[in-house]
Scaffold this motif. Structure first.
Motif: not given
Length: 213
Positions: A74-97
């Motif tokens: 459920r993640v995508d990574f952009n290898d040009s900008t190094f950004s991370l996209t978190l998809k279809n977020m759930r409450k259990t996804d809350s936390g530190p990144y």
């Protein structure tokens, strides 16, 4: 249609290792959010990791081979900008990144605190008693965890607002024509409205009694 925006807040903290900044991000359940490395210059590194809770690897990017390894579907990574996209977020996804680089030294590039929240339920604005020559016109604005009781009389009316400890806000706005009850959190807002003229004859004095449940 109300445009909902992610609420970004800088939370500054000092640790034994030094000074760091953590970015707080609020996202609605089921939505996606993009986490950027927050630097204009690309860092120098051998490997870059995006992790959750310091130990759960989400992405590993190797600079020399340009190889990307994804550990979560459920993640995508952009290898040009190094950004991370978190998809279809759930409450259990809350936390530190965090984005962390490994090379001659190990460094945290950026830290996030992600909070996944449900959209608020619609508030309910009710008329408790209609106005007569000897009575006030009483309204109650109810959110799921906050209430504003409003006694309407004929005078200028000022907005009233209550915010709970978990960042839910109930706001009552009134005029000669209508009373509006807004209920919101950092990811959503819903409204209920009544026409004052259908329920109240204008009298003197306006005040609100607020209570948090």
């Amino acid at each position: 249609m109300i445009r909902l925006r992610l609420l970004l807040t800088l939370v500054l903290s000092t640790h034994i290792t030094g000074f760091s900044a953590e970015i707080s991000v609020f996202v609605q359940t089921g939505a996606s959010v993009q986490l950027d490395i927050q630097t204009q210059e690309k860092p120098e590194f051998e490997d870059l990791y995006w992790t959750k809770d310091k130990s759960e690897n989400l992405v590993k990017y190797t600079n020399e081979s340009k190889k990307v390894k994804i550990y979560n579907d459920r993640v995508d990574f952009n290898d040009s900008t190094f950004s991370l996209t978190l998809k279809n977020m759930r409450k259990t996804d809350s936390g530190p990144y965090r984005a962390r680089t490994i090379g001659k030294s190990e460094n945290d590039i950026v830290k996030y605190r992600v909070s996944v929240l449900d959209a608020v339920e619609a508030p309910v604005l009710t008329v408790n008693s209609k106005w007569s020559s000897h009575e006030s016109c009483n309204f109650t604005c109810n959110g799921s965890n906050i209430t504003i009781s409003f006694i309407y009389n004929r005078s200028s009316c000022f907005p009233e607002e209550v915010t709970s400890s978990d960042l839910y806000t109930l706001r009552l706005i009134c005029s000669n024509d209508s009373i509006v009850c807004n209920y919101s959190n950092p990811v959503s807002l819903k409204t209920d409205t009544v026409n004052v003229n259908e329920h109240c004859t204008v009298n003197e004095g306006t005040y609100c009694i607020r209570s948090e449940l």
